[in-house]
Every structure is written in C-alpha cells, then in structure tokens.
Design a protein around this motif. Structure first.
Motif, PDB file in Angstrom:
ATOM      1  N   LEU A  48      -0.799  -9.321  13.664  1.00 41.78           N
ATOM      2  CA  LEU A  48       0.403 -10.152  13.777  1.00 41.78           C
ATOM      3  C   LEU A  48       0.091 -11.517  14.373  1.00 41.78           C
ATOM      4  O   LEU A  48       0.833 -12.474  14.164  1.00 41.78           O
ATOM      5  N   LEU A  49      -1.004 -11.599  15.114  1.00 43.18           N
ATOM      6  CA  LEU A  49      -1.381 -12.849  15.773  1.00 43.18           C
ATOM      7  C   LEU A  49      -2.410 -13.653  14.986  1.00 43.18           C
ATOM      8  O   LEU A  49      -2.720 -14.780  15.353  1.00 43.18           O
ATOM      9  N   ASP A  50      -2.912 -13.064  13.917  1.00 42.81           N
ATOM     10  CA  ASP A  50      -3.950 -13.717  13.114  1.00 42.81           C
ATOM     11  C   ASP A  50      -3.292 -14.673  12.121  1.00 42.81           C
ATOM     12  O   ASP A  50      -2.684 -14.251  11.135  1.00 42.81           O
ATOM     13  N   GLY A  51      -3.418 -15.961  12.358  1.00 43.41           N
ATOM     14  CA  GLY A  51      -2.798 -16.978  11.515  1.00 43.41           C
ATOM     15  C   GLY A  51      -3.254 -16.931  10.075  1.00 43.41           C
ATOM     16  O   GLY A  51      -2.467 -17.132   9.150  1.00 43.41           O
ATOM     17  N   SER A  52      -4.537 -16.656   9.830  1.00 40.18           N
ATOM     18  CA  SER A  52      -5.034 -16.634   8.453  1.00 40.18           C
ATOM     19  C   SER A  52      -4.459 -15.444   7.686  1.00 40.18           C
ATOM     20  O   SER A  52      -4.168 -15.552   6.494  1.00 40.18           O
ATOM     21  N   THR A  53      -4.288 -14.308   8.352  1.00 35.61           N
ATOM     22  CA  THR A  53      -3.696 -13.144   7.706  1.00 35.61           C
ATOM     23  C   THR A  53      -2.257 -13.439   7.321  1.00 35.61           C
ATOM     24  O   THR A  53      -1.824 -13.162   6.198  1.00 35.61           O
ATOM     25  N   MET A  54      -1.504 -14.008   8.241  1.00 36.70           N
ATOM     26  CA  MET A  54      -0.106 -14.332   7.955  1.00 36.70           C
ATOM     27  C   MET A  54      -0.008 -15.381   6.855  1.00 36.70           C
ATOM     28  O   MET A  54       0.842 -15.281   5.973  1.00 36.70           O
ATOM     29  N   ALA A  55      -0.874 -16.377   6.863  1.00 33.97           N
ATOM     30  CA  ALA A  55      -0.861 -17.407   5.821  1.00 33.97           C
ATOM     31  C   ALA A  55      -1.162 -16.794   4.461  1.00 33.97           C
ATOM     32  O   ALA A  55      -0.544 -17.162   3.453  1.00 33.97           O
ATOM     33  N   SER A  56      -2.099 -15.849   4.412  1.00 31.78           N
ATOM     34  CA  SER A  56      -2.417 -15.175   3.153  1.00 31.78           C
ATOM     35  C   SER A  56      -1.220 -14.400   2.633  1.00 31.78           C
ATOM     36  O   SER A  56      -0.907 -14.436   1.440  1.00 31.78           O
ATOM     37  N   LYS A  57      -0.534 -13.689   3.522  1.00 33.89           N
ATOM     38  CA  LYS A  57       0.641 -12.931   3.109  1.00 33.89           C
ATOM     39  C   LYS A  57       1.711 -13.850   2.540  1.00 33.89           C
ATOM     40  O   LYS A  57       2.271 -13.586   1.481  1.00 33.89           O
ATOM     41  N   PHE A  58       2.005 -14.924   3.238  1.00 30.24           N
ATOM     42  CA  PHE A  58       3.037 -15.845   2.768  1.00 30.24           C
ATOM     43  C   PHE A  58       2.591 -16.574   1.503  1.00 30.24           C
ATOM     44  O   PHE A  58       3.406 -16.853   0.628  1.00 30.24           O
ATOM     45  N   GLY A  59       1.307 -16.854   1.381  1.00 31.82           N
ATOM     46  CA  GLY A  59       0.790 -17.519   0.188  1.00 31.82           C
ATOM     47  C   GLY A  59       0.889 -16.645  -1.049  1.00 31.82           C
ATOM     48  O   GLY A  59       1.053 -17.134  -2.162  1.00 31.82           O
ATOM     49  N   LEU A  60       0.819 -15.345  -0.865  1.00 32.03           N
ATOM     50  CA  LEU A  60       0.881 -14.416  -1.984  1.00 32.03           C
ATOM     51  C   LEU A  60       2.299 -14.265  -2.532  1.00 32.03           C
ATOM     52  O   LEU A  60       2.484 -13.986  -3.716  1.00 32.03           O
ATOM     53  N   ILE A  61       3.299 -14.484  -1.711  1.00 27.00           N
ATOM     54  CA  ILE A  61       4.688 -14.254  -2.113  1.00 27.00           C
ATOM     55  C   ILE A  61       5.032 -14.931  -3.429  1.00 27.00           C
ATOM     56  O   ILE A  61       5.649 -14.334  -4.303  1.00 27.00           O
ATOM     57  N   GLY A  62       4.626 -16.168  -3.610  1.00 27.15           N
ATOM     58  CA  GLY A  62       4.949 -16.890  -4.833  1.00 27.15           C
ATOM     59  C   GLY A  62       4.200 -16.420  -6.059  1.00 27.15           C
ATOM     60  O   GLY A  62       4.488 -16.859  -7.169  1.00 27.15           O
ATOM     61  N   HIS A  63       3.236 -15.514  -5.871  1.00 26.73           N
ATOM     62  CA  HIS A  63       2.429 -15.031  -6.990  1.00 26.73           C
ATOM     63  C   HIS A  63       2.730 -13.589  -7.374  1.00 26.73           C
ATOM     64  O   HIS A  63       2.064 -13.018  -8.228  1.00 26.73           O
ATOM     65  N   LEU A  64       3.718 -13.007  -6.710  1.00 24.23           N
ATOM     66  CA  LEU A  64       4.091 -11.634  -7.030  1.00 24.23           C
ATOM     67  C   LEU A  64       5.204 -11.606  -8.065  1.00 24.23           C
ATOM     68  O   LEU A  64       6.111 -12.439  -8.044  1.00 24.23           O
ATOM     69  N   LYS A  65       5.115 -10.634  -8.964  1.00 25.29           N
ATOM     70  CA  LYS A  65       6.188 -10.396  -9.925  1.00 25.29           C
ATOM     71  C   LYS A  65       6.940  -9.128  -9.521  1.00 25.29           C
ATOM     72  O   LYS A  65       8.136  -9.133  -9.371  1.00 25.29           O
ATOM     73  N   ARG A  66       6.179  -8.044  -9.331  1.00 20.99           N
ATOM     74  CA  ARG A  66       6.757  -6.772  -8.894  1.00 20.99           C
ATOM     75  C   ARG A  66       5.865  -6.156  -7.820  1.00 20.99           C
ATOM     76  O   ARG A  66       4.644  -6.212  -7.915  1.00 20.99           O
ATOM     77  N   TYR A  67       6.515  -5.551  -6.823  1.00 21.01           N
ATOM     78  CA  TYR A  67       5.794  -4.919  -5.724  1.00 21.01           C
ATOM     79  C   TYR A  67       6.404  -3.542  -5.497  1.00 21.01           C
ATOM     80  O   TYR A  67       7.544  -3.422  -5.065  1.00 21.01           O
ATOM     81  N   ALA A  68       5.649  -2.503  -5.831  1.00 17.21           N
ATOM     82  CA  ALA A  68       6.094  -1.128  -5.666  1.00 17.21           C
ATOM     83  C   ALA A  68       5.443  -0.539  -4.420  1.00 17.21           C
ATOM     84  O   ALA A  68       4.239  -0.684  -4.223  1.00 17.21           O
ATOM     85  N   ILE A  69       6.246   0.142  -3.622  1.00 19.25           N
ATOM     86  CA  ILE A  69       5.755   0.778  -2.400  1.00 19.25           C
ATOM     87  C   ILE A  69       6.045   2.271  -2.522  1.00 19.25           C
ATOM     88  O   ILE A  69       7.200   2.679  -2.667  1.00 19.25           O
ATOM     89  N   VAL A  70       4.988   3.078  -2.471  1.00 25.33           N
ATOM     90  CA  VAL A  70       5.113   4.515  -2.677  1.00 25.33           C
ATOM     91  C   VAL A  70       4.819   5.264  -1.386  1.00 25.33           C
ATOM     92  O   VAL A  70       3.760   5.080  -0.784  1.00 25.33           O
ATOM     93  N   GLY A  71       5.772   6.107  -0.959  1.00 26.52           N
ATOM     94  CA  GLY A  71       5.536   7.022   0.148  1.00 26.52           C
ATOM     95  C   GLY A  71       5.461   6.421   1.534  1.00 26.52           C
ATOM     96  O   GLY A  71       4.963   7.064   2.453  1.00 26.52           O
ATOM     97  N   ALA A  72       5.941   5.216   1.715  1.00 23.81           N
ATOM     98  CA  ALA A  72       5.893   4.582   3.038  1.00 23.81           C
ATOM     99  C   ALA A  72       6.927   5.215   3.963  1.00 23.81           C
ATOM    100  O   ALA A  72       7.882   5.852   3.502  1.00 23.81           O
ATOM    101  N   PRO A  73       6.762   5.032   5.263  1.00 26.07           N
ATOM    102  CA  PRO A  73       7.740   5.562   6.222  1.00 26.07           C
ATOM    103  C   PRO A  73       9.147   5.001   5.944  1.00 26.07           C
ATOM    104  O   PRO A  73       9.306   3.930   5.369  1.00 26.07           O
ATOM    105  N   SER A  74      10.160   5.745   6.374  1.00 26.52           N
ATOM    106  CA  SER A  74      11.546   5.374   6.079  1.00 26.52           C
ATOM    107  C   SER A  74      11.931   4.006   6.627  1.00 26.52           C
ATOM    108  O   SER A  74      12.742   3.304   6.024  1.00 26.52           O
ATOM    109  N   TRP A  75      11.339   3.572   7.753  1.00 28.80           N
ATOM    110  CA  TRP A  75      11.710   2.263   8.292  1.00 28.80           C
ATOM    111  C   TRP A  75      11.247   1.140   7.359  1.00 28.80           C
ATOM    112  O   TRP A  75      11.876   0.091   7.278  1.00 28.80           O
TER     113      TRP A  75
END
Length: 109
Positions: A48-75
């Motif tokens: 959560l404190l790693d700026g490059s990790t967060m930048a990568s996550k936000f940078g990917l948002i504009g390149h996603l079409k569909r994101y499926a999440i299987v079996g993750a916790p209810s929260w």
C-alpha cells in the motif's frame, strides 16, 4: 491474462502479474483479466505504501476491458459491487465453483 492467488500476496507476486502487462500498458490495447483466488492469506501491507505498485495499478485501469474475480473473499465482492459502476471497464465476481463461466466471460475458453 489469467492468474491465481494462493497464499499471501507479496511485491514479487505483484511484479509477476504486471510484467506481462507492461507492453499492453504502453499501447492502446484493452485486455481481459481473470483473477482466481484459490487460497488467500492477505497481502504484505508494504504494498500500500509502494508508489510504483500503486502507479502500475492505476496505469492498468485504462487498459482493461473485462476483469473477472473468481472465489475471492466476500468483502472483495462488496468492494467490486461498490466500485464497478465507476470503473471504465466491466468487472464481475464469480463463485469459486463458477470458474468456467468466468473464463467464458473474459474469452479464455
């Protein structure tokens, strides 16, 4: 692209997921992603404190079409439901026993 989450998520794991997506993030292509939670033991809070990790996550948002999440916790399902309408891509949660539907939805059949 598909990946499995098994155990605790570390910086090394995040790097392994984002590395193949780097070329996509440089262009204008859109990708579908399937995240399968086989067993999740949390994540390294330092991520959560790693700026490059967060930048990568936000940078990917504009390149996603569909994101499926299987079996993750209810929260995470609640988070997906809350965030989905404001994201510029489609996001769906699938139960662990519905992996085949998730694969079909993201085009991995």
């Amino acid at each position: 692209m598909a990946f499995e989450v098994t155990g605790r998520i570390t910086e090394k794991d995040v790097d392994a997921v984002f590395e193949p997506l780097q070329s996509v993030m440089k262009g204008h292509a859109k990708v579908n992603v399937l995240a399968m939670f086989m067993r999740w033991d949390g994540f390294d809070p330092a991520l959560l404190l790693d700026g490059s990790t967060m930048a990568s996550k936000f940078g990917l948002i504009g390149h996603l079409k569909r994101y499926a999440i299987v079996g993750a916790p209810s929260w995470i399902r609640s988070l997906v439901s809350a965030m989905g309408p404001v994201m510029p891509f489609e996001m769906r949660f699938f139960d662990k026993n519905d992996e085949a539907s998730a694969r079909e939805w993201v085009g991995l059949t």
